[in-house]
Structures are given as C-alpha cells and as structure tokens.
Write an enzyme that holds these catalytic residues in place. Structure first.
Site, PDB file in Angstrom:
ATOM      1  N   LYS A   1      11.011   9.895   3.929  1.00 49.48           N
ATOM      2  CA  LYS A   1       9.843  10.510   4.579  1.00 49.48           C
ATOM      3  C   LYS A   1       9.743  10.141   6.049  1.00 49.48           C
ATOM      4  O   LYS A   1       9.368  10.939   6.892  1.00 49.48           O
ATOM      5  CB  LYS A   1       8.537  10.008   3.915  1.00 49.48           C
ATOM      6  CG  LYS A   1       8.170  10.643   2.607  1.00 49.48           C
ATOM      7  CD  LYS A   1       6.714  10.328   2.204  1.00 49.48           C
ATOM      8  CE  LYS A   1       6.398   8.843   2.139  1.00 49.48           C
ATOM      9  NZ  LYS A   1       5.068   8.560   1.593  1.00 49.48           N
ATOM     10  N   LYS A   2      10.001   8.839   6.361  1.00 42.75           N
ATOM     11  CA  LYS A   2       9.676   8.334   7.697  1.00 42.75           C
ATOM     12  C   LYS A   2      10.878   7.815   8.482  1.00 42.75           C
ATOM     13  O   LYS A   2      10.705   7.259   9.569  1.00 42.75           O
ATOM     14  CB  LYS A   2       8.621   7.219   7.581  1.00 42.75           C
ATOM     15  CG  LYS A   2       7.323   7.720   6.934  1.00 42.75           C
ATOM     16  CD  LYS A   2       6.252   6.657   6.797  1.00 42.75           C
ATOM     17  CE  LYS A   2       5.033   7.216   6.071  1.00 42.75           C
ATOM     18  NZ  LYS A   2       4.066   6.207   5.651  1.00 42.75           N
TER      19      LYS A   2
HETATM   20  N1  C2G Z   1      -5.240   5.790   4.310  1.00 39.62           N
HETATM   21  C1  C2G Z   1      -6.579   5.848   4.684  1.00 39.62           C
HETATM   22  N2  C2G Z   1      -6.950   5.364   5.906  1.00 39.62           N
HETATM   23  C2  C2G Z   1      -6.043   4.842   6.752  1.00 39.62           C
HETATM   24  C3  C2G Z   1      -4.691   4.770   6.379  1.00 39.62           C
HETATM   25  C4  C2G Z   1      -4.310   5.259   5.125  1.00 39.62           C
HETATM   26  O1  C2G Z   1      -7.437   6.338   3.934  1.00 39.62           O
HETATM   27  N3  C2G Z   1      -6.461   4.411   7.954  1.00 39.62           N
HETATM   28  C5  C2G Z   1      -4.842   6.336   2.987  1.00 39.62           C
HETATM   29  C6  C2G Z   1      -3.871   7.512   3.100  1.00 39.62           C
HETATM   30  O2  C2G Z   1      -4.561   8.709   3.380  1.00 39.62           O
HETATM   31  C7  C2G Z   1      -3.222   7.504   1.714  1.00 39.62           C
HETATM   32  C8  C2G Z   1      -3.253   6.013   1.346  1.00 39.62           C
HETATM   33  O3  C2G Z   1      -4.161   5.376   2.243  1.00 39.62           O
HETATM   34  O4  C2G Z   1      -3.994   8.254   0.789  1.00 39.62           O
HETATM   35  C9  C2G Z   1      -1.876   5.383   1.506  1.00 39.62           C
HETATM   36  O5  C2G Z   1      -1.433   5.629   2.820  1.00 39.62           O
HETATM   37  P1  C2G Z   1       0.098   5.415   3.205  1.00 39.62           P
HETATM   38  O6  C2G Z   1       0.548   4.086   2.752  1.00 39.62           O
HETATM   39  O7  C2G Z   1       0.260   5.811   4.629  1.00 39.62           O
HETATM   40  O8  C2G Z   1       0.824   6.418   2.236  1.00 39.62           O
HETATM   41  P2  C2G Z   1       1.419   7.821   2.574  1.00 39.62           P
HETATM   42  O9  C2G Z   1       2.556   7.709   3.513  1.00 39.62           O
HETATM   43  O10 C2G Z   1       0.285   8.744   2.901  1.00 39.62           O
HETATM   44  O11 C2G Z   1       2.081   8.158   1.177  1.00 39.62           O
HETATM   45  O12 C2G Z   1       3.171  10.737  -2.447  1.00 39.62           O
HETATM   46  C10 C2G Z   1       2.454  10.714  -1.276  1.00 39.62           C
HETATM   47  C11 C2G Z   1       2.835   9.641  -0.388  1.00 39.62           C
HETATM   48  O13 C2G Z   1       3.530   8.648  -1.033  1.00 39.62           O
HETATM   49  C12 C2G Z   1       1.615   9.121   0.343  1.00 39.62           C
END
Ligand code: C2G
Length: 131
Positions: A44-45
């Site tokens: 993904k990243k």
């Molecule tokens: N999140 C949040 N506020 C932030 C950062 C993150 O509410 N300031 C939430 C994101 O929206 C997500 C969760 O925390 O719902 C996890 O975030 P990440 O670890 O960045 O995960 P992500 O890359 O969004 O992975 O299958 C879907 C992916 O695996 C989601």
C-alpha cells in the site's frame, strides 16, 4: 450481540488509533480488529511499518475493548473477513469514505471522522527532526 470489525496498520500507535477503536467498540458489543500485515503495508505505502506486525498485533490485543485480533493479509479479502468473523458493522476512518461501500450487501458500513492533527507519518517526520 452486535459484532464490529475494523482494519488498520496501527503503526507507531497513537491517540487517533485509540479513539477510532473506542468509537468503533461503542457501536456494538464485540470488536474485531484486522491488523494489516507488513507485506500488505509495503504494497500500500511502499515502506515497511516501523513496528513489525507481531508487535502491532500485540499492542492492539492488549487494549481494553478489543475482543479479537487477526492479521489482514490482503485488501481483496475484506469481504471474506467480514463473513468469517460474522461482522454486523464495518467501521473505517473517513479517509476511506466510499471505498468500502461494496460491502453494504454483507454488513452495515460506517465511516467515522479521523482525529485531526496526528498521524503516523507526521510522528515519524517529527521524530526525524529531533534526531
Ligand atoms: N485514524 C484516525 N485518526 C488518525 C489516524 C488514523 O481515526 N489521526 C484511523 C484511520 O482512519 C483508520 C485507523 O485509524 O481507520 C487505522 O489507521 P492506519 O493505521 O493509518 O490504517 P490504514 O492505513 O488506514 O489501513 O484495510 C484497510 C487498511 O488496512 C486501513
């Protein structure tokens, strides 16, 4: 009994992560968290997480309100995970808004607002600037 499922990498665990997990849990009775694998994160990243998947899963598993944790190996398997864990509601942050609407045939899909001003990317950049 309402079963909630959510997904994320949860790298360099921070308050935005705990808040979304708490708000997700408050929507039901049982919270299941799919933690993205190191390889999925790389796809993904284009970088590996700071914390390896075993440690990210250990952190999530230790949280009050989290009832079940599994490793998410592929974004394509989301429908299978929803069925396997018999989820009634899929919760994601609103950075994903619309992206998982296809699963509305399997369960309710709710996008919650993200916590402003904090992210793993920003934390990594801040830590680098202190070094
Ligand atoms: N999140 C949040 N506020 C932030 C950062 C993150 O509410 N300031 C939430 C994101 O929206 C997500 C969760 O925390 O719902 C996890 O975030 P990440 O670890 O960045 O995960 P992500 O890359 O969004 O992975 O299958 C879907 C992916 O695996 C989601």
């Amino acid at each position: 009994m309402t079963r909630i499922i959510t997904f994320g990498t949860f790298d360099v665990f921070h308050v935005g992560h705990i808040r979304i997990l708490q708000r997700a849990r408050a929507l039901g009775d049982h919270l299941i968290v799919g933690v993205s694998s190191d390889n999925l994160n790389f796809s993904k990243k284009s970088r590996y997480p700071v914390y390896p998947e075993s440690e990210r899963m250990e952190i999530i598993r230790s949280l009050i309100g989290v009832d079940e944790v599994f490793r998410e190996d592929s974004l394509e398997l989301k429908g299978e995970y929803i069925k396997k864990y018999q989820a009634d509601v899929l919760v994601m942050g609103d950075d994903w808004v619309g992206r998982f609407d296809e699963f509305k045939s399997l369960c309710e899909v709710i996008y919650l607002p993200r916590t402003e001003g904090i992210s793993t990317t920003k934390l990594i950049s801040d830590i680098k600037s202190y070094a």
